[in-house]
Write a protein that holds these residues in place. Structure first.
Motif, PDB file in Angstrom:
ATOM      1  N   GLU A 126       0.940  -1.111   0.110  1.00 47.48           N
ATOM      2  CA  GLU A 126       0.043   0.032   0.130  1.00 47.48           C
ATOM      3  C   GLU A 126       0.825   1.116  -0.188  1.00 47.48           C
ATOM      4  OE1 GLU A 126      -2.671  -0.082   3.383  1.00 47.48           O
ATOM      5  OE2 GLU A 126      -3.273  -2.258   2.960  1.00 47.48           O
ATOM      6  N   GLN A 127       0.499   2.324  -0.606  1.00 42.12           N
ATOM      7  CA  GLN A 127       0.949   3.482  -0.447  1.00 42.12           C
ATOM      8  C   GLN A 127       1.180   4.161   0.810  1.00 42.12           C
ATOM      9  OE1 GLN A 127      -0.910   6.344  -3.037  1.00 42.12           O
ATOM     10  NE2 GLN A 127      -1.155   5.145  -4.512  1.00 42.12           N
ATOM     11  N   SER A 128       2.233   4.763   1.333  1.00 43.75           N
ATOM     12  CA  SER A 128       2.308   5.303   2.559  1.00 43.75           C
ATOM     13  C   SER A 128       1.495   6.560   2.637  1.00 43.75           C
ATOM     14  CB  SER A 128       3.905   6.002   2.773  1.00 43.75           C
ATOM     15  OG  SER A 128       4.221   7.039   1.699  1.00 43.75           O
ATOM     16  N   ALA A 129       1.166   6.915   3.901  1.00 44.94           N
ATOM     17  CA  ALA A 129       0.044   8.228   3.909  1.00 44.94           C
ATOM     18  C   ALA A 129       0.563   9.387   3.813  1.00 44.94           C
ATOM     19  CB  ALA A 129      -0.089   7.975   5.636  1.00 44.94           C
ATOM     20  N   ALA A 130       1.745   9.762   3.855  1.00 43.13           N
ATOM     21  CA  ALA A 130       2.396  11.064   3.365  1.00 43.13           C
ATOM     22  C   ALA A 130       3.370  11.085   2.415  1.00 43.13           C
ATOM     23  CB  ALA A 130       2.920  11.880   4.778  1.00 43.13           C
ATOM     24  N   PRO A 131       3.303  11.781   1.290  1.00 46.58           N
ATOM     25  CA  PRO A 131       4.264  11.718   0.393  1.00 46.58           C
ATOM     26  C   PRO A 131       5.691  12.058   0.916  1.00 46.58           C
ATOM     27  CG  PRO A 131       2.590  13.234  -0.350  1.00 46.58           C
ATOM     28  CD  PRO A 131       2.158  12.819   0.971  1.00 46.58           C
ATOM     29  N   LEU A 132       6.663  11.877   0.424  1.00 41.12           N
ATOM     30  CA  LEU A 132       8.134  12.235   0.754  1.00 41.12           C
ATOM     31  C   LEU A 132       8.271  13.232  -0.363  1.00 41.12           C
ATOM     32  CD1 LEU A 132      10.042   8.979   0.315  1.00 41.12           C
ATOM     33  CD2 LEU A 132       9.478  10.016   2.290  1.00 41.12           C
ATOM     34  N   GLU A 133       8.881  14.575   0.108  1.00 38.68           N
ATOM     35  CA  GLU A 133       9.085  15.523  -0.670  1.00 38.68           C
ATOM     36  C   GLU A 133      10.527  15.453  -1.328  1.00 38.68           C
ATOM     37  OE1 GLU A 133       7.013  18.218  -1.359  1.00 38.68           O
ATOM     38  OE2 GLU A 133       5.455  17.227  -0.038  1.00 38.68           O
ATOM     39  N   VAL A 134      10.872  15.784  -2.393  1.00 37.67           N
ATOM     40  CA  VAL A 134      11.997  15.763  -3.082  1.00 37.67           C
ATOM     41  C   VAL A 134      12.344  17.088  -3.555  1.00 37.67           C
ATOM     42  CG1 VAL A 134      13.405  14.703  -4.886  1.00 37.67           C
ATOM     43  CG2 VAL A 134      11.557  13.469  -3.873  1.00 37.67           C
TER      44      VAL A 134
END
Length: 75
Positions: free
Chosen positions: A65-73
């Motif tokens: 499943e996708q993580s709850a919060a996106p990683l910011e790049v």
């Protein structure tokens, strides 16, 4: 899937299998958010960007499943 991440728009994304350093695939995303699919369990690195502006995220584990919060790049 690997973690969802957010970056500048239309960046090139490379997914690398950390077990053997193999390039799994390379794609130019549409938009600024992407959840890279992978084809087996394991740990992966993601390279985001092109030319002199490249960011590498390492040690990302495949998840069902996708993580709850996106990683910011930031590039």
């Amino acid at each position: 899937r690997l973690a969802v991440f957010r970056s500048a728009r239309h960046m090139v994304v490379q997914v690398i299998d950390e077990a053997d350093g193999t390039l799994v695939y390379s794609v130019r995303i549409l938009g600024d958010t992407f959840a890279p699919p992978v084809f087996k369990a394991g740990t992966y690195a993601i390279r985001v960007g092109e030319g002199a502006k490249v960011k590498v995220l390492t040690g990302l584990a495949a998840r069902p499943e996708q993580s709850a919060a996106p990683l910011e790049v930031a590039l």
